[in-house]
Design a protein around this motif. Structure first.
Motif, PDB file in Angstrom:
ATOM      1  N   THR A  19       0.819  -1.213   0.000  1.00 19.61           N
ATOM      2  CA  THR A  19       0.000   0.000   0.000  1.00 19.61           C
ATOM      3  C   THR A  19       0.852   1.261   0.000  1.00 19.61           C
ATOM      4  O   THR A  19       0.550   2.221  -0.710  1.00 19.61           O
ATOM      5  CB  THR A  19      -0.930   0.014   1.237  1.00 19.61           C
ATOM      6  OG1 THR A  19      -1.736  -1.161   1.213  1.00 19.61           O
ATOM      7  CG2 THR A  19      -1.810   1.253   1.262  1.00 19.61           C
ATOM      8  N   THR A  46      -3.819   9.635   4.628  1.00 16.80           N
ATOM      9  CA  THR A  46      -4.870   8.766   4.099  1.00 16.80           C
ATOM     10  C   THR A  46      -4.319   7.391   3.750  1.00 16.80           C
ATOM     11  O   THR A  46      -4.920   6.365   4.088  1.00 16.80           O
ATOM     12  CB  THR A  46      -5.527   9.406   2.856  1.00 16.80           C
ATOM     13  OG1 THR A  46      -6.110  10.655   3.245  1.00 16.80           O
ATOM     14  CG2 THR A  46      -6.605   8.517   2.277  1.00 16.80           C
ATOM     15  N   ARG A  50      -5.020   3.756   5.525  1.00 21.68           N
ATOM     16  CA  ARG A  50      -5.460   2.633   4.696  1.00 21.68           C
ATOM     17  C   ARG A  50      -4.602   1.395   4.974  1.00 21.68           C
ATOM     18  O   ARG A  50      -5.115   0.285   5.112  1.00 21.68           O
ATOM     19  CB  ARG A  50      -5.398   3.014   3.218  1.00 21.68           C
ATOM     20  CG  ARG A  50      -5.855   1.939   2.283  1.00 21.68           C
ATOM     21  CD  ARG A  50      -7.356   1.773   2.364  1.00 21.68           C
ATOM     22  NE  ARG A  50      -7.759   0.769   1.403  1.00 21.68           N
ATOM     23  CZ  ARG A  50      -8.723  -0.085   1.602  1.00 21.68           C
ATOM     24  NH1 ARG A  50      -9.419  -0.046   2.719  1.00 21.68           N
ATOM     25  NH2 ARG A  50      -9.039  -0.975   0.702  1.00 21.68           N
TER      26      ARG A  50
END
Length: 64
Positions: A19, A46, A50
């Motif tokens: 990610t 963000t 996540r």
């Protein structure tokens, strides 16, 4: 924002590194999480959140 990683809980799934590879990596020894930036830039918030959500073992957390 500060990232905390519990390597004892980590199962080495690698979702964090997939990610956000500029913040997370995996140990070559056992595949557990390595936090490259414990206090990443605010614009990565963000993506950091996540990565924390995607962690199947709950080994990652964020403190503000």
């Amino acid at each position: 924002m500060k990232i905390k990683a519990d390597t004892g809980r980590c199962v080495g799934a690698g979702m964090c590194a997939l990610t956000l590879p500029e913040v997370f990596d995996q140990s070559e020894d056992d595949g557990t999480v390595v936090v490259l930036e414990t206090e990443p830039r605010e614009d990565l918030r963000t993506l950091v959140n996540r990565a924390v959500q995607l962690c199947p073992s709950g080994a990652l957390s964020v403190e503000d």
